[in-house]
Design an enzyme around this catalytic site. Sequence first.
Site, PDB file in Angstrom:
ATOM      1  N   LYS A  13     -42.072  -7.917  15.474  1.00 45.62           N
ATOM      2  CA  LYS A  13     -40.955  -8.199  16.389  1.00 45.62           C
ATOM      3  C   LYS A  13     -40.419  -6.932  17.038  1.00 45.62           C
ATOM      4  CE  LYS A  13     -38.134 -10.106  13.405  1.00 45.62           C
ATOM      5  NZ  LYS A  13     -38.924 -10.138  12.152  1.00 45.62           N
ATOM      6  N   ARG A  88     -31.151 -15.419  12.293  1.00 45.83           N
ATOM      7  CA  ARG A  88     -32.001 -15.519  11.113  1.00 45.83           C
ATOM      8  C   ARG A  88     -31.622 -16.645  10.195  1.00 45.83           C
ATOM      9  NH1 ARG A  88     -34.065 -10.088   8.333  1.00 45.83           N
ATOM     10  NH2 ARG A  88     -34.789  -9.388  10.231  1.00 45.83           N
ATOM     11  N   ARG A 127     -46.121   0.469   6.638  1.00 42.36           N
ATOM     12  CA  ARG A 127     -45.216   0.819   7.742  1.00 42.36           C
ATOM     13  C   ARG A 127     -44.519   2.153   7.475  1.00 42.36           C
ATOM     14  NH1 ARG A 127     -41.272  -3.661  10.025  1.00 42.36           N
ATOM     15  NH2 ARG A 127     -40.576  -3.901   7.876  1.00 42.36           N
ATOM     16  N   ARG A 162     -39.185   2.862   5.036  1.00 47.51           N
ATOM     17  CA  ARG A 162     -37.881   2.199   4.927  1.00 47.51           C
ATOM     18  C   ARG A 162     -37.634   1.848   3.464  1.00 47.51           C
ATOM     19  NH1 ARG A 162     -37.550  -2.642   9.120  1.00 47.51           N
ATOM     20  NH2 ARG A 162     -36.826  -3.653   7.247  1.00 47.51           N
ATOM     21  N   ARG A 174     -37.564 -10.733   0.528  1.00 50.39           N
ATOM     22  CA  ARG A 174     -37.286 -10.895   1.960  1.00 50.39           C
ATOM     23  C   ARG A 174     -38.145 -12.016   2.546  1.00 50.39           C
ATOM     24  NH1 ARG A 174     -38.747  -5.152   3.322  1.00 50.39           N
ATOM     25  NH2 ARG A 174     -38.541  -5.625   5.537  1.00 50.39           N
TER      26      ARG A 174
HETATM   27  P1  ADP Z   1     -37.146  -7.001   8.377  1.00 43.29           P
HETATM   28  O1  ADP Z   1     -37.308  -8.065   9.402  1.00 43.29           O
HETATM   29  O2  ADP Z   1     -38.403  -6.269   8.107  1.00 43.29           O
HETATM   30  O3  ADP Z   1     -36.428  -7.460   7.130  1.00 43.29           O
HETATM   31  P2  ADP Z   1     -34.959  -5.818   9.870  1.00 43.29           P
HETATM   32  O4  ADP Z   1     -34.898  -4.420  10.331  1.00 43.29           O
HETATM   33  O5  ADP Z   1     -34.970  -6.882  10.896  1.00 43.29           O
HETATM   34  O6  ADP Z   1     -36.237  -5.865   8.963  1.00 43.29           O
HETATM   35  O7  ADP Z   1     -33.750  -6.102   8.869  1.00 43.29           O
HETATM   36  C1  ADP Z   1     -33.500  -5.296   7.741  1.00 43.29           C
HETATM   37  C2  ADP Z   1     -32.461  -5.976   6.863  1.00 43.29           C
HETATM   38  O8  ADP Z   1     -31.221  -6.098   7.592  1.00 43.29           O
HETATM   39  C3  ADP Z   1     -32.806  -7.408   6.447  1.00 43.29           C
HETATM   40  O9  ADP Z   1     -33.620  -7.460   5.294  1.00 43.29           O
HETATM   41  C4  ADP Z   1     -31.413  -7.985   6.204  1.00 43.29           C
HETATM   42  O10 ADP Z   1     -30.898  -7.558   4.955  1.00 43.29           O
HETATM   43  C5  ADP Z   1     -30.573  -7.320   7.285  1.00 43.29           C
HETATM   44  N1  ADP Z   1     -30.510  -8.156   8.504  1.00 43.29           N
HETATM   45  C6  ADP Z   1     -31.108  -7.905   9.693  1.00 43.29           C
HETATM   46  N2  ADP Z   1     -30.844  -8.890  10.578  1.00 43.29           N
HETATM   47  C7  ADP Z   1     -30.067  -9.803   9.931  1.00 43.29           C
HETATM   48  C8  ADP Z   1     -29.473 -11.049  10.284  1.00 43.29           C
HETATM   49  N3  ADP Z   1     -29.637 -11.583  11.504  1.00 43.29           N
HETATM   50  N4  ADP Z   1     -28.748 -11.694   9.341  1.00 43.29           N
HETATM   51  C9  ADP Z   1     -28.576 -11.182   8.127  1.00 43.29           C
HETATM   52  N5  ADP Z   1     -29.109 -10.027   7.717  1.00 43.29           N
HETATM   53  C10 ADP Z   1     -29.854  -9.330   8.600  1.00 43.29           C
END
Ligand code: ADP
Length: 184
Positions: A13, A88, A127, A162, A174
């Site tokens: 994404k 999400r 990654r 990360r 996750r």
């Molecule tokens: P990934 O998709 O690999 O988990 P992201 O960078 O999108 O990585 O998100 C990292 C973390 O940030 C997620 O695991 C979550 O804890 C939090 N997060 C990101 N976007 C949201 C969201 N829309 N709602 C709740 N938590 C979020």
Amino acid sequence: MLIILLGAQGTGKGTVAGILSKQNNWVQLSTGDIFRENIAKGTELGVEADKYISKGCLVPDEITVSMVEKRLEELKNEKGIILDGFPRTLSQAEKLDEILANKGEKVDWVINLETPREEIITRMLNRRVCSNQACKATYNLVLHPSKVEGICDICGSELIRRADDSDSSAIEKRLEIYDKETKP
Ligand code: ADP
Ligand code: ZN
């Protein structure tokens, strides 16, 4: 123009959003990036969000939705916005519709990226991200390595893993949350 990129973690994404935003002069709004920036700066939002992120949990909807609402307001004059990592949960999706409806706007496109699960886990383990918050380039040790190992091609900063990619139990958690909360 408002575009949403959906897909599990590690489907690309962020990468696809980055390409689209560069090609079209759109702004990328990544909730994960905003949280990480706040954690790095030690803001109140960052301290709160880190309690969840470090465990591989979602940040609660109230915190996430109000953060996105504020950012959308700041970006109101942009011609295109790509949401990456939001919504999400069903509740976030409903709140987003409400926020947009109040401004007479709507979602224009939704792109759903799909990748087999084994491939996702390998990608997340491989990654590497640029440690420079202003750059945030993403690499993959196998699919898209940096020219010099451990160093960002774009800005020369150190590449790091990360925190939530470093621990396979956080990765599994996750993905479980994705299946339960996001996929619907
Ligand atoms: P990934 O998709 O690999 O988990 P992201 O960078 O999108 O990585 O998100 C990292 C973390 O940030 C997620 O695991 C979550 O804890 C939090 N997060 C990101 N976007 C949201 C969201 N829309 N709602 C709740 N938590 C979020
Ligand atoms: Zn960099």
